[in-house]
Write an enzyme that holds these catalytic residues in place. Structure first.
Site, PDB file in Angstrom:
ATOM      1  N   HIS A  28      30.794  50.428  39.761  1.00 22.95           N
ATOM      2  CA  HIS A  28      31.462  51.083  40.891  1.00 22.95           C
ATOM      3  C   HIS A  28      32.607  52.017  40.464  1.00 22.95           C
ATOM      4  O   HIS A  28      33.747  51.878  40.863  1.00 22.95           O
ATOM      5  CB  HIS A  28      31.846  50.128  42.030  1.00 22.95           C
ATOM      6  N   HIS A  82      32.394  33.396  43.596  1.00 28.16           N
ATOM      7  CA  HIS A  82      32.678  34.772  44.018  1.00 28.16           C
ATOM      8  C   HIS A  82      31.376  35.395  44.513  1.00 28.16           C
ATOM      9  O   HIS A  82      30.345  35.281  43.849  1.00 28.16           O
ATOM     10  CB  HIS A  82      33.243  35.535  42.811  1.00 28.16           C
ATOM     11  N   GLU A  84      30.509  38.641  45.118  1.00 28.42           N
ATOM     12  CA  GLU A  84      30.114  40.017  44.804  1.00 28.42           C
ATOM     13  C   GLU A  84      28.711  39.990  44.166  1.00 28.42           C
ATOM     14  O   GLU A  84      28.355  39.019  43.480  1.00 28.42           O
ATOM     15  CB  GLU A  84      31.146  40.681  43.876  1.00 28.42           C
ATOM     16  N   ASP A  86      27.252  41.060  41.621  1.00 32.35           N
ATOM     17  CA  ASP A  86      27.030  40.808  40.194  1.00 32.35           C
ATOM     18  C   ASP A  86      27.045  39.308  39.877  1.00 32.35           C
ATOM     19  O   ASP A  86      26.635  38.901  38.791  1.00 32.35           O
ATOM     20  CB  ASP A  86      28.034  41.564  39.309  1.00 32.35           C
ATOM     21  N   HIS A 147      39.024  38.299  42.877  1.00 34.68           N
ATOM     22  CA  HIS A 147      38.975  39.716  43.148  1.00 34.68           C
ATOM     23  C   HIS A 147      38.691  40.078  44.618  1.00 34.68           C
ATOM     24  O   HIS A 147      39.093  41.137  45.093  1.00 34.68           O
ATOM     25  CB  HIS A 147      37.867  40.284  42.229  1.00 34.68           C
ATOM     26  N   ASP A 166      35.907  36.385  38.142  1.00 30.61           N
ATOM     27  CA  ASP A 166      36.254  37.681  37.533  1.00 30.61           C
ATOM     28  C   ASP A 166      37.501  37.620  36.638  1.00 30.61           C
ATOM     29  O   ASP A 166      37.625  38.393  35.675  1.00 30.61           O
ATOM     30  CB  ASP A 166      36.518  38.723  38.628  1.00 30.61           C
ATOM     31  N   TYR A 194      39.668  46.379  31.893  1.00 29.68           N
ATOM     32  CA  TYR A 194      39.135  45.599  33.022  1.00 29.68           C
ATOM     33  C   TYR A 194      40.246  45.315  34.035  1.00 29.68           C
ATOM     34  O   TYR A 194      40.070  45.505  35.238  1.00 29.68           O
ATOM     35  CB  TYR A 194      38.552  44.306  32.460  1.00 29.68           C
ATOM     36  N   HIS A 227      32.581  37.519  33.283  1.00 25.95           N
ATOM     37  CA  HIS A 227      32.182  38.677  32.462  1.00 25.95           C
ATOM     38  C   HIS A 227      32.783  38.524  31.072  1.00 25.95           C
ATOM     39  O   HIS A 227      33.953  38.139  30.938  1.00 25.95           O
ATOM     40  CB  HIS A 227      32.729  39.989  33.042  1.00 25.95           C
TER      41      HIS A 227
HETATM   42 FE1  FEO Z   1      34.198  40.984  41.653  1.00 30.56          FE
HETATM   43 FE2  FEO Z   1      32.373  40.638  38.770  1.00 30.56          FE
HETATM   44  O1  FEO Z   1      32.660  40.851  40.609  1.00 30.56           O
END
Ligand code: FEO
Length: 400
Positions: A28, A82, A84, A86, A147, A166, A194, A227
């Site tokens: 994004h 989370h 999101e 991903d 996040h 995240d 990041y 991540h």
């Molecule tokens: Fe807020 Fe890795 O997604």
């Protein structure tokens, strides 16, 4: 199911079962130059528990990694820290293929999973609630806006292991699962990038989340983010980095961001850079012909000054400069000083527009704009140089 993909051991009872995305380059708007991982973890407790999932195209890869350890149908619980895509993109498919007894998420997570994925039947957990996995226990801590509003972290008490979603992550594809197996320079660069690109505008929420975790008085032996690599050697280093970044402490670094049409604004930017360096500032010139907005954001993390230049084109600023300023504004950096400059043929609106945009970002403009018609003369370049020197003087006394 392919037996190509294997889980990898984090502790005796916790295994990484995520996916490595070597090719993603745009997250994004953030250039993920080194790819990323979507981390999911399998806790082999009496209640077999999956922590988070992966981005939809990696569903099979994740389930194959699970299958390398245990029959996926043995998963009892899934925790969605989370929502999101991903991390929750694969969730609906994973539920359909593994039939877990229960799926857990925060109150906002339950809502997000229902509204974004039409996923019903998720059980809500509250802040501080514990969940028995039989021989192990998870404690949930809500970390809203770090996040997304739904974000929470899960602490595996017996292992002193924090599944931090995240937070404390980075976009870095690798087969190495632990930070201590990777180049420390790369870790520092990618962790800062990041934070700057994902969490900077949420710094207050990050501070609140850090305070909450500190108040719990828990020991953090391992931090496993969603991540990048897992922190097991000195995991408090990344926590301390976050505390520092969340403060947005400014240094004597100045960044000069500009683009150029026929070279005039470039010559001005370089003269300002010479003045800044002569005045003792640490300087980074970022011509947008060669820089990406997410690299500028990374430099903004600790820069004390932001100086922006643009030619005027059709009564507007250059598109590349509009792009980067729009992006930086959304990241809401605080406490910077700045100035603007630009060249023009017959209009000259760029500096006024730039000044307005920096004011909207609450950058304190410390000098008049430098504006040049056509190509800069020696006097114009001296004016730019002096602007750089004056800004460097104002940055003096800040750390480096
Ligand atoms: Fe807020 Fe890795 O997604």
């Amino acid at each position: 199911m392919s037996d190509t993909f294997k889980g990898s051991k984090v502790t005796d009872d916790v295994h990484w079962v995520g996916a490595i995305d070597w090719s993603v380059r745009d997250f994004h708007g953030y250039r993920t130059s080194r790819g990323t991982t979507y981390n999911a973890f399998l806790v082999l407790a009496e209640k077999v528990t999956l922590i988070d999932t992966v981005k939809t195209p990696f569903t099979d890869e994740m389930l194959a990694r699970v299958a390398s350890l245990v029959d996926p149908e043995r998963i009892d619980y899934i925790i969605s820290n989370h929502s999101e895509p991903d991390h929750a993109g694969a969730l609906k498919q994973v539920i359909a293929r593994t039939h877990p007894e229960k799926v857990f998420a925060s109150k906002m997570g339950v809502r997000a999973l229902r509204e974004n994925y039409q996923l019903d039947g998720v059980t809500e957990v509250t802040d501080g609630q514990t969940l028995s996995l039989g021989n192990k226990t998870l404690t949930f801590v809500e970390t809203p806006m770090a996040h997304w509003p739904d974000s929470m972290v899960s602490y595996l008490n017996e292992e002193e292991l924090l599944f931090s979603q995240d937070a404390f992550g980075m976009h870095l594809a690798s087969y190495e699962r632990f930070a201590d197996e990777l180049d420390p320079y790369v870790l520092d660069v990618e962790a800062a990038k990041y934070y700057a690109n994902i969490l900077l505008p949420l710094s207050k929420a990050v501070s609140r989340a850090l305070a909450k975790i500190t108040e719990m008085g828990i020991n953090l032996r391992i931090i496993a983010p969603d991540h990048g690599p897992i922190w097991r050697e000195d995991p408090m280093k990344i926590v301390q980095d976050y505390a520092r970044w969340a403060e947005q402490k400014r240094t004597n670094k100045a960044i000069v961001v500009y683009d150029t049409m026929w070279g005039s604004t470039d010559r001005m930017g370089r003269a300002i850079g010479e003045g800044l360096a002569a005045g003792g500032a640490r300087v980074k010139l970022m011509p947008m012909s060669g820089a990406h907005r997410s690299d500028v954001a990374t430099e903004i993390l600790d820069a004390g000054a932001l100086i922006v230049g643009s030619p005027t084109i059709n009564n507007q600023i250059f598109p590349s400069i509009a792009d980067v300023l729009s992006y930086l504004k959304g990241l809401r950096p605080v406490g910077m000083i700045g100035a603007v400059f630009g060249s023009f043929g017959w209009g000259g609106e760029s500096v006024k527009l730039l000044a307005g945009m920096l004011e909207e970002m609450k950058v304190e403009l410390v000098d008049e704009p430098v504006k040049v018609n056509y190509a800069p003369t020696d006097d114009n370049l001296n004016q730019c140089y002096k602007l750089g020197v004056r800004i460097a003087e104002k940055l003096r006394g800040k750390g480096s």
